[in-house]
Motif scaffolding. Structure first.
Motif, PDB file in Angstrom:
ATOM      1  N   ASN A  89       6.922 -16.842  31.774  1.00 34.67           N
ATOM      2  CA  ASN A  89       7.112 -15.948  30.627  1.00 34.67           C
ATOM      3  C   ASN A  89       8.563 -15.474  30.532  1.00 34.67           C
ATOM      4  OD1 ASN A  89       4.419 -16.151  29.909  1.00 34.67           O
ATOM      5  ND2 ASN A  89       3.818 -14.302  31.015  1.00 34.67           N
ATOM      6  N   GLN A  90       9.148 -15.170  31.690  1.00 30.74           N
ATOM      7  CA  GLN A  90      10.547 -14.749  31.708  1.00 30.74           C
ATOM      8  C   GLN A  90      11.464 -15.875  31.234  1.00 30.74           C
ATOM      9  OE1 GLN A  90      11.883 -11.733  32.266  1.00 30.74           O
ATOM     10  NE2 GLN A  90       9.822 -10.893  32.492  1.00 30.74           N
ATOM     11  N   ARG A  91      11.143 -17.106  31.671  1.00 29.09           N
ATOM     12  CA  ARG A  91      11.968 -18.246  31.254  1.00 29.09           C
ATOM     13  C   ARG A  91      11.828 -18.508  29.756  1.00 29.09           C
ATOM     14  NH1 ARG A  91      10.663 -22.418  36.280  1.00 29.09           N
ATOM     15  NH2 ARG A  91      11.990 -21.358  37.826  1.00 29.09           N
ATOM     16  N   GLU A  92      10.624 -18.315  29.225  1.00 29.71           N
ATOM     17  CA  GLU A  92      10.428 -18.512  27.783  1.00 29.71           C
ATOM     18  C   GLU A  92      11.206 -17.472  26.981  1.00 29.71           C
ATOM     19  OE1 GLU A  92       6.224 -18.416  27.268  1.00 29.71           O
ATOM     20  OE2 GLU A  92       5.933 -20.504  27.915  1.00 29.71           O
ATOM     21  N   LYS A  93      11.213 -16.212  27.468  1.00 33.21           N
ATOM     22  CA  LYS A  93      11.989 -15.167  26.799  1.00 33.21           C
ATOM     23  C   LYS A  93      13.480 -15.487  26.863  1.00 33.21           C
ATOM     24  CE  LYS A  93       8.724 -11.368  27.597  1.00 33.21           C
ATOM     25  NZ  LYS A  93       8.508 -10.068  28.298  1.00 33.21           N
ATOM     26  N   GLN A  94      13.907 -15.978  28.020  1.00 33.51           N
ATOM     27  CA  GLN A  94      15.310 -16.344  28.181  1.00 33.51           C
ATOM     28  C   GLN A  94      15.676 -17.491  27.252  1.00 33.51           C
ATOM     29  OE1 GLN A  94      16.656 -18.228  31.940  1.00 33.51           O
ATOM     30  NE2 GLN A  94      18.127 -16.534  32.072  1.00 33.51           N
ATOM     31  N   PHE A  95      14.762 -18.456  27.098  1.00 38.64           N
ATOM     32  CA  PHE A  95      14.986 -19.582  26.187  1.00 38.64           C
ATOM     33  C   PHE A  95      15.148 -19.086  24.747  1.00 38.64           C
ATOM     34  CE2 PHE A  95      13.031 -22.466  23.099  1.00 38.64           C
ATOM     35  CZ  PHE A  95      13.884 -23.557  23.201  1.00 38.64           C
ATOM     36  N   LYS A  96      14.279 -18.151  24.341  1.00 37.44           N
ATOM     37  CA  LYS A  96      14.349 -17.623  22.980  1.00 37.44           C
ATOM     38  C   LYS A  96      15.668 -16.892  22.743  1.00 37.44           C
ATOM     39  CE  LYS A  96       9.336 -17.162  22.384  1.00 37.44           C
ATOM     40  NZ  LYS A  96       8.200 -16.222  22.237  1.00 37.44           N
ATOM     41  N   ARG A  97      16.094 -16.114  23.745  1.00 37.06           N
ATOM     42  CA  ARG A  97      17.360 -15.395  23.601  1.00 37.06           C
ATOM     43  C   ARG A  97      18.530 -16.365  23.463  1.00 37.06           C
ATOM     44  NH1 ARG A  97      15.037 -11.785  27.546  1.00 37.06           N
ATOM     45  NH2 ARG A  97      16.116 -12.912  29.201  1.00 37.06           N
ATOM     46  N   ARG A  98      18.516 -17.409  24.278  1.00 35.33           N
ATOM     47  CA  ARG A  98      19.590 -18.399  24.206  1.00 35.33           C
ATOM     48  C   ARG A  98      19.560 -19.146  22.875  1.00 35.33           C
ATOM     49  NH1 ARG A  98      18.886 -20.928  30.326  1.00 35.33           N
ATOM     50  NH2 ARG A  98      20.052 -19.294  31.426  1.00 35.33           N
ATOM     51  N   PHE A 231      17.680 -26.653  25.328  1.00 36.49           N
ATOM     52  CA  PHE A 231      16.587 -27.635  25.336  1.00 36.49           C
ATOM     53  C   PHE A 231      16.583 -28.476  26.610  1.00 36.49           C
ATOM     54  CE2 PHE A 231      16.754 -26.612  20.836  1.00 36.49           C
ATOM     55  CZ  PHE A 231      15.403 -26.492  20.543  1.00 36.49           C
ATOM     56  N   THR A 232      17.735 -28.547  27.273  1.00 38.67           N
ATOM     57  CA  THR A 232      17.768 -29.265  28.566  1.00 38.67           C
ATOM     58  C   THR A 232      16.986 -28.501  29.625  1.00 38.67           C
ATOM     59  OG1 THR A 232      19.936 -30.229  28.069  1.00 38.67           O
ATOM     60  CG2 THR A 232      19.254 -30.182  30.390  1.00 38.67           C
ATOM     61  N   TYR A 233      17.108 -27.163  29.587  1.00 38.10           N
ATOM     62  CA  TYR A 233      16.446 -26.319  30.569  1.00 38.10           C
ATOM     63  C   TYR A 233      15.294 -25.523  29.937  1.00 38.10           C
ATOM     64  CZ  TYR A 233      20.472 -27.496  33.397  1.00 38.10           C
ATOM     65  OH  TYR A 233      21.428 -28.183  34.094  1.00 38.10           O
ATOM     66  N   LYS A 234      14.714 -26.088  28.909  1.00 44.32           N
ATOM     67  CA  LYS A 234      13.569 -25.442  28.267  1.00 44.32           C
ATOM     68  C   LYS A 234      12.390 -25.396  29.245  1.00 44.32           C
ATOM     69  CE  LYS A 234      10.518 -25.706  24.252  1.00 44.32           C
ATOM     70  NZ  LYS A 234      10.158 -26.470  23.024  1.00 44.32           N
ATOM     71  N   PRO A 235      11.747 -24.244  29.401  1.00 45.68           N
ATOM     72  CA  PRO A 235      10.629 -24.150  30.357  1.00 45.68           C
ATOM     73  C   PRO A 235       9.471 -25.049  29.947  1.00 45.68           C
ATOM     74  CG  PRO A 235      10.757 -22.182  28.974  1.00 45.68           C
ATOM     75  CD  PRO A 235      12.018 -22.959  28.713  1.00 45.68           C
ATOM     76  N   LYS A 236       8.849 -25.621  30.950  1.00 48.74           N
ATOM     77  CA  LYS A 236       7.704 -26.504  30.702  1.00 48.74           C
ATOM     78  C   LYS A 236       6.491 -25.680  30.271  1.00 48.74           C
ATOM     79  CE  LYS A 236       9.191 -29.923  34.107  1.00 48.74           C
ATOM     80  NZ  LYS A 236       8.826 -30.655  35.364  1.00 48.74           N
ATOM     81  N   THR A 237       5.736 -26.210  29.362  1.00 44.19           N
ATOM     82  CA  THR A 237       4.508 -25.519  28.911  1.00 44.19           C
ATOM     83  C   THR A 237       3.329 -25.984  29.726  1.00 44.19           C
ATOM     84  OG1 THR A 237       4.188 -27.239  27.237  1.00 44.19           O
ATOM     85  CG2 THR A 237       5.406 -25.267  26.576  1.00 44.19           C
TER      86      THR A 237
END
Length: 237
Positions: A89-98, A231-237
């Motif tokens: 969840n933290q990685r997904e939030k970080q992805f959205k911010r980036r 997108f290179t470091y996008k968290p896996k679903t």
């Protein structure tokens, strides 16, 4: 690294025997032997006991293992699943911010390119307007024309008389504007108004606008790299 390899590495680095580690962790030596030979499927409680024997927490020991091993062999453990759900969840939030940051950088860059290429922020031309004198309220804007004023059907004699009377009123004024006001315009002044005609223009240095455009291009490129990173470091679903 697997759990079995990590336990054995920690034990041997501290010159500890299997019986000694089993005793310190409070588990059976036979079970510890299975774990070091990658034959057991321990609970989080067992992992935590072993970790505490090395002055670690259970999650610290798990996080020192390879990601693929954790996902394949330990993700069924409730404590691990909860921890990695939180991490995901933290990685997904970080992805959205980036992603939002990259979008804003690109949009801002495009805006700067437009402003710089169109010369919106800094003018690249100056327009020179000239007025021959002050025109009274009841006079035509063409009072100081040197030719006959056709708009009022002026006769040649009337034009000659007008030019002669204007000689004492000639008061030439030049103004420079960064905005193009067309071929001519009038401006109210004390005693009447002035009729200005554009006589010339000159180009200014485009350096400032070129710098704005260059900065915009750099921001667009930076935004694209941010998108690639996202997108290179996008968290896996």
């Amino acid at each position: 690294m697997k759990l079995s390899e990590k336990i054995k590495l920690l034990r041997t680095s501290q010159q500890m025997t299997q019986p000694a580690l089993a005793s310190k962790a409070g588990i059976e030596q036979s079970y510890l032997s299975k774990l070091e030979n990658d034959k057991g499927s321990p609970s989080y409680d067992v992992i935590n006991k072993i970790a505490q024997a090395f002055d670690m927490t259970g999650m610290e020991l798990i996080n020192s293992l390879s990601q693929s091993y954790i996902e394949k062999n330990l993700s069924h453990i409730p404590e691990v699943a909860a921890e990695y759900t939180s991490v995901r969840n933290q990685r997904e939030k970080q992805f959205k911010r980036r992603f939002i940051l990259a979008s804003l950088v690109v949009v801002f860059g495009v805006g700067l390119v437009y402003l710089g290429s169109q010369g919106v922020l800094f003018d690249e031309k100056e327009y020179i307007y000239v007025s021959q004198g002050i025109i009274k309220q009841d006079e035509t804007p063409y009072q100081f024309n040197t030719s006959r004023i056709e708009e009022i059907a002026e006769t040649p004699d009337e034009a000659r008389t007008r030019r002669q009377s204007n000689r004492s009123r000639i008061d030439i004024k030049r103004i420079t504007l960064t905005e193009d006001n067309g071929y001519s315009f009038t401006a109210d002044v004390e005693g009447g108004k002035r009729y200005y005609e554009r006589s010339d223009y000159k180009k200014l240095s485009p350096l400032k606008n070129e710098l704005i455009t260059t900065l915009g291009v750099m921001l667009i490129v930076a935004g694209v790299f941010l998108f690639v990173f996202c997108f290179t470091y996008k968290p896996k679903t």
